[in-house]
Structure formats: C-alpha cells, structure tokens
Write an enzyme that holds these catalytic residues in place. Structure first.
Site, PDB file in Angstrom:
ATOM      1  N   ARG A   1       0.828  -1.200   0.000  1.00  0.00           N
ATOM      2  CA  ARG A   1       0.000   0.000   0.000  1.00  0.00           C
ATOM      3  C   ARG A   1       0.872   1.265   0.000  1.00  0.00           C
ATOM      4  O   ARG A   1       0.633   2.200  -0.746  1.00  0.00           O
ATOM      5  CB  ARG A   1      -0.933  -0.022   1.214  1.00  0.00           C
ATOM      6  CG  ARG A   1      -1.913   1.114   1.196  1.00  0.00           C
ATOM      7  CD  ARG A   1      -3.022   0.884   2.166  1.00  0.00           C
ATOM      8  NE  ARG A   1      -3.794  -0.312   1.830  1.00  0.00           N
ATOM      9  CZ  ARG A   1      -5.012  -0.541   2.293  1.00  0.00           C
ATOM     10  NH1 ARG A   1      -5.582   0.312   3.103  1.00  0.00           N
ATOM     11  NH2 ARG A   1      -5.664  -1.619   1.961  1.00  0.00           N
TER      12      ARG A   1
ATOM     13  N   GLU B   1     -14.079  12.773  10.632  1.00  0.00           N
ATOM     14  CA  GLU B   1     -13.980  13.255   9.256  1.00  0.00           C
ATOM     15  C   GLU B   1     -15.369  13.226   8.601  1.00  0.00           C
ATOM     16  O   GLU B   1     -16.093  12.272   8.760  1.00  0.00           O
ATOM     17  CB  GLU B   1     -13.009  12.331   8.494  1.00  0.00           C
ATOM     18  CG  GLU B   1     -12.704  12.788   7.104  1.00  0.00           C
ATOM     19  CD  GLU B   1     -12.360  14.269   7.060  1.00  0.00           C
ATOM     20  OE1 GLU B   1     -11.343  14.669   7.644  1.00  0.00           O
ATOM     21  OE2 GLU B   1     -13.128  15.044   6.456  1.00  0.00           O
TER      22      GLU B   1
ATOM     23  N   CYS C   1     -19.591   3.442   5.530  1.00  0.00           N
ATOM     24  CA  CYS C   1     -19.908   4.102   6.801  1.00  0.00           C
ATOM     25  C   CYS C   1     -21.350   3.989   7.281  1.00  0.00           C
ATOM     26  O   CYS C   1     -21.573   3.702   8.453  1.00  0.00           O
ATOM     27  CB  CYS C   1     -19.551   5.576   6.704  1.00  0.00           C
ATOM     28  SG  CYS C   1     -17.836   5.781   6.257  1.00  0.00           S
TER      29      CYS C   1
HETATM   30  C1  UGA Z   1     -20.750   9.517   3.876  1.00  0.00           C
HETATM   31  C2  UGA Z   1     -21.135  10.909   4.369  1.00  0.00           C
HETATM   32  O1  UGA Z   1     -21.844  11.606   3.345  1.00  0.00           O
HETATM   33  C3  UGA Z   1     -19.892  11.710   4.749  1.00  0.00           C
HETATM   34  O2  UGA Z   1     -20.260  12.961   5.304  1.00  0.00           O
HETATM   35  C4  UGA Z   1     -19.093  10.913   5.786  1.00  0.00           C
HETATM   36  O3  UGA Z   1     -17.905  11.576   6.123  1.00  0.00           O
HETATM   37  C5  UGA Z   1     -18.739   9.560   5.199  1.00  0.00           C
HETATM   38  O4  UGA Z   1     -19.952   8.861   4.867  1.00  0.00           O
HETATM   39  C6  UGA Z   1     -17.959   8.803   6.220  1.00  0.00           C
HETATM   40  O5  UGA Z   1     -18.442   8.637   7.344  1.00  0.00           O
HETATM   41  O6  UGA Z   1     -16.825   8.443   5.920  1.00  0.00           O
HETATM   42  P1  UGA Z   1     -19.849   8.508   1.565  1.00  0.00           P
HETATM   43  O7  UGA Z   1     -20.229   7.189   2.174  1.00  0.00           O
HETATM   44  O8  UGA Z   1     -18.486   8.654   0.993  1.00  0.00           O
HETATM   45  O9  UGA Z   1     -20.002   9.664   2.669  1.00  0.00           O
HETATM   46  O10 UGA Z   1     -20.867   8.872   0.387  1.00  0.00           O
HETATM   47  P2  UGA Z   1     -22.323   9.537   0.340  1.00  0.00           P
HETATM   48  O11 UGA Z   1     -22.276  10.599  -0.683  1.00  0.00           O
HETATM   49  O12 UGA Z   1     -22.822   9.897   1.660  1.00  0.00           O
HETATM   50  O13 UGA Z   1     -23.222   8.356  -0.250  1.00  0.00           O
HETATM   51  C7  UGA Z   1     -23.562   7.215   0.523  1.00  0.00           C
HETATM   52  C8  UGA Z   1     -24.558   6.354  -0.221  1.00  0.00           C
HETATM   53  O14 UGA Z   1     -25.836   6.974  -0.267  1.00  0.00           O
HETATM   54  C9  UGA Z   1     -24.181   6.077  -1.689  1.00  0.00           C
HETATM   55  O15 UGA Z   1     -24.467   4.730  -1.987  1.00  0.00           O
HETATM   56  C10 UGA Z   1     -25.077   7.015  -2.447  1.00  0.00           C
HETATM   57  O16 UGA Z   1     -25.335   6.588  -3.753  1.00  0.00           O
HETATM   58  C11 UGA Z   1     -26.333   6.993  -1.586  1.00  0.00           C
HETATM   59  N1  UGA Z   1     -27.198   8.180  -1.766  1.00  0.00           N
HETATM   60  C12 UGA Z   1     -26.738   9.417  -1.474  1.00  0.00           C
HETATM   61  C13 UGA Z   1     -28.504   8.007  -2.198  1.00  0.00           C
HETATM   62  O17 UGA Z   1     -28.951   6.870  -2.456  1.00  0.00           O
HETATM   63  N2  UGA Z   1     -29.299   9.110  -2.342  1.00  0.00           N
HETATM   64  C14 UGA Z   1     -28.862  10.367  -2.054  1.00  0.00           C
HETATM   65  O18 UGA Z   1     -29.662  11.339  -2.187  1.00  0.00           O
HETATM   66  C15 UGA Z   1     -27.546  10.530  -1.605  1.00  0.00           C
END
Ligand code: UGA
Length: 464
Positions: free
Chosen positions: A22, A141, A256
């Site tokens: 890595r 984060e 997450c």
């Molecule tokens: C999420 C949080 O948004 C971040 O703020 C947080 O820091 C992160 O987890 C973490 O704890 O590390 P992430 O998992 O990278 O971020 O991505 P998201 O954009 O939150 O999407 C999560 C899931 O929800 C994806 O599968 C996405 O497609 C889905 N989603 C998102 C929906 O189905 N509908 C929406 O309106 C938004």
C-alpha cells in the site's frame, strides 16, 4: 493528510502503514484509490512535506500529533457480533504509540469510533506510557468519497472534541491552528470528547435516514402513480428540509452508513434505550427492503424467472466517481439475481474484476479487515463475467440494471443497446438517471425507482 500537507507547508506530514504494498502504491504514479483531484494534491506535496512510509515506529516517535485512522470493522463474533465496532486495530495502534513514545503527544481519533472509545484509548496510553502525557482528541472526518478534495478544501465544519481541562484545551487549540491555515475560524467547532464522537455517528445516521425516508416514499409512489423525483423536489424546497440527499435509489452503500448506524444501535441497546435502537434499526431495514424490492421487480417483470437469462449490470461502485465497493447495493442485488440463477455481465468504469469477484463471495463485514484475512474467491465463476464496456455488457442481454449513477450511463447510445439485446428488452434504473420516455419510445420496458410504473409491470408483485 495530503490536504493538510498542501495547506500547511510548514508542517511535515508522514503517512504510515504496515502494508508495504500500500505504501509503495502511495509512493508511485498509480495511487491505490481513485478519488478525483487527489493525484494532483499528492504530487504537489510528496517528497516535500508529505511522506509515505512503513517505518511506523520512527514517525510516531518523532511526531507531535498522531492521527489514528485504522479500520473499525463491525464485530463478526462474540459480544456485540453484527453490531458493535471491533476495536482490535485501534487498541494495538494505541499500545504501539505508548510503546515508542518518548515525548508528550496529541493522539487524534480520526477513524469513526463508538462513543467513549477515547476513554478506553486514554486508559491504554496512560497505563502504558511511562509517565509521558497524552492528550486524546476526537476529530471525526465528514468528507464524502468522490468529492473528498473539495469537501476538505471547503468543509461545512471541522469538529474537534477534547478534554475540558487546561491541557485538553491547549491540545484542541493546537489542532485548531492546523485547520485554521485554510478553514475559517467560525467553521471549526470545538466540543467535549463524547459530543464529537457522537456527532459523527449522528450525522451519518441522519444522512442515511433521509435516503431511507425517500426510498420508503419511492415504494409508495410506485403503488400510487406519484413520481418520487417530483415529491422529493416539492419536499426539499422547504428550507427547513433542504434539497440535498433526497435522491431515491436502489439503496445506500459505502463503508460508513450501515456500520455507523449498527454501532449507534448497539450503543443505544447497551445504554438501556431499546426504543431508540429500534428507531435507527429501521433505517437499515428500509435499505435492505429497497434492495430486495429492486431484485423482485427485475425477476417478476421477466416472467418470474431470470434463470439462465443474461442481465447486464451497469455500475458496481457504491456511488459514482469512486472505485469503492464497500457495502455497495450492487453486491446484494447481484447476489439476489444470482440466487435466481441469472447470468451477470458486469461493467463499472473503476472497479476491477478481481474486486467484483471477491465482493460477490465475501461474507458480510469481511471487507473491513486487512486483505490477507479476507477469503479468496473461487477462480472460475461462470455465472459472472466482468467486462470493460457498457455495450459489451448489454450485448445479447435480456435486461439491464443500472446500479451506479456514472455520468457515462446517461449518454449511452440506447438505440444501439436496444438493437443488440434480446426482446423484450428491459431496463431497470436503480439511480433514476435515464430518460424513461425516450427509452420507452425506443421500445424498452423501463422500471425506474419511484416513477409511475410501466404498464408491463403494473400487476406484477414488487414484494416477495
Ligand atoms: C458519507 C457521508 O456523506 C460523509 O459525510 C461521511 O464523512 C462519510 O460517509 C464517512 O463517514 O466516511 P460517503 O459514504 O463517501 O459519505 O458517500 P455519500 O455521498 O454519503 O453516499 C452514501 C450512499 O448513499 C451512496 O451509496 C449514495 O449513492 C447513496 N445516496 C446518497 C442516495 O442513495 N441518495 C442520495 O440522495 C444521496
């Protein structure tokens, strides 16, 4: 850490990991993860004030501040299995820090952890630290994958939790000064340790809850003829609710949301709050329901069987602009279709065949353990092929499932896709990205989550 290095040229940042491969990848031209904009940031700082190394102990020994961002998988065995966070990696990191330190240090919890982890870590450090003083901070984060760099450049807030003692406040100020290089003062929030830890779990739970709420509505929309996009727009224009994070989908994924909610549920149960635990559990139940509802739509539309039929899967990552597949809804959807004996042809612009095969064979929660502890997939799995082109995936297919909202799926030549498929040709859009009317004109039978149903699907059961 790369962004801290970029924004704070006076600070030396060393990223350490015990995995040689890595670290070698982080030192190469091909970074081990795909994240838009990250290459540029790493290239600007690497070798100047950003270093990647396997010499963990040397760098910890030298550091004033140690950020710990090891995995915190969901426990698969023993007390709290299936819910509680496994803190094995955190605990061994803390013991190593205590072992090698010869000077006072600030230890920052960066991994998402259960509330009160800092207390446990503090105990390990102070009982093993030979008189050295450690201050523990929680600095969760909030970046999201795919937009990580812009989220870090311009965060809604930075949260720092610490002890409410003079030493604790001093440590908070030290970390605050790091972020103050580029984050406006009013966006750096400081709290006590437990509030910071809990806020992280709460923020993810609230975000996931919005998606489960809109997904629950999508089922009702399909049953009543309402259009979920119109409903979420109408709801989101209320400034108290807001328009973001209201897109209905085949379900949320990522490393997450589910893990953090399970963790929250466990903490509630441990604190004698079963009603609260039950409330949050429902967010995950609706997410699972949404995925199985999608599979049922596919199977029931195709005459109640997909056995030996070819289904093209467009998108495997849990969202666009990432190659990350952890807890992606595509895993459950693919497993559901394979359970009905379908043949799958999968295309994702960023996910490798090896990763997909591994994901489809892995047990729940195994993904969060180091790769050498994960089971290997059988080398030949005839029912799943992984291809490098959407047209190849859809050729001679009976149906197409769109599971990730990659931009390129919006602009495919769907006439060409249709011409090369078996008829009747089905499209199941799990991300609401295609133009349903246009595709129906071409001749497709289209299912799009939460949209008025195609006459073809009207009398077919959505729930098993
Ligand atoms: C999420 C949080 O948004 C971040 O703020 C947080 O820091 C992160 O987890 C973490 O704890 O590390 P992430 O998992 O990278 O971020 O991505 P998201 O954009 O939150 O999407 C999560 C899931 O929800 C994806 O599968 C996405 O497609 C889905 N989603 C998102 C929906 O189905 N509908 C929406 O309106 C938004």
């Amino acid at each position: 850490m790369a962004v801290i290095a970029l924004k704070c040229p006076s600070i030396e940042v060393a990223v350490v990991d015990i995995s040689k491969s890595r670290i070698a990848a982080w030192n190469s031209d091909q970074l081990p993860i795909y994240e838009p904009g990250l290459d540029g940031v790493v290239k600007q700082c690497r070798g100047k004030n950003l270093f990647f190394s396997t010499d963990v102990e040397k760098h910890v020994f030298e550091a004033d501040i140690v950020f710990v961002s090891v995995n915190t998988p969901t426990k698969t065995r023993g007390l709290g299995a299936g819910k509680a966070a496994d803190l094995t990696y955190w605990e061994s990191a803390a013991r190593m820090i205590a072992d090698v330190s010869k000077s006072d240090k600030i230890v920052v919890e960066k991994s998402t952890v259960p509330v009160k982890t800092a207390e446990a870590i503090e105990k390990i450090l102070t009982h093993n630290g030979k008189g050295i003083k450690f201050q523990i901070l929680s600095n969760p984060e909030f970046l999201a994958e795919g937009t990580a760099i812009q989220d870090l450049f311009n965060p809604d807030r930075v949260l720092i939790g610490g002890r409410e003692t003079p030493e604790g406040r001093k440590a908070i100020q030290t970390l605050k000064d790091v972020y103050a290089h580029w984050v406006p003062e009013e966006r750096i929030l400081t709290t006590n340790l437990w509030s910071a830890e809990l806020s992280k779990l709460a923020a993810n739970a609230f975000l996931a809850q919005r998606i489960s709420s809109v997904n629950a509505m999508s089922a009702l929309c399909e049953a009543t003829g309402a259009n979920v996009t119109q409903v979420s727009y109408a709801v989101g224009t209320d400034t108290r609710i807001g328009p973001k994070f209201l897109n209905a989908s085949v379900g949320f994924g990522g490393s997450c949301f589910q893990k953090d909610i399970l963790n929250l549920v466990y903490i509630c149960e441990c604190n004698g709050l079963p009603e609260v635990a039950e409330y949050w559990k429902q967010v995950i139940k609706i997410n699972d329901y949404q995925k199985s509802r999608f599979v049922n739509r596919v199977v029931s539309s195709m005459f109640n069987t997909v056995a030996t039929k070819k289904i093209a899967i467009l998108g495997f990552a849990f969202k666009k602009d990432t190659g990350d597949t952890r807890e992606t809804p595509a895993i459950d959807v693919c497993k559901g279709l394979l359970g009905d004996k379908a043949r799958l042809s999968i295309y994702d612009p960023q996910v490798t065949e090896d990763q997909i095969q591994r994901d489809l064979w892995m047990n729940k929660f195994d993904w969060d353990h180091p790769i050498h502890l994960q089971p290997t997939s059988p080398t030949t799995e005839k029912k799943v092929s992984v291809v490098w082109d959407a047209y190849e995936a859809t050729k001679d297919a009976d149906g197409v499932c769109i599971l990730t909202e990659w931009d390129e799926f919006k602009t495919l030549d769907y006439q060409k896709v249709y011409d090369n498929m078996r008829k009747p040709a089905f499209i199941f859009d799990g991300r609401n990205i295609v133009n349903v009317e246009k595709l129906r004109e071409i001749g497709f039978i289209v299912y799009s989550i939460g949209k008025p149903l195609d006459p073809w699907l009207k009398d077919m059961p959505a729930v098993a």
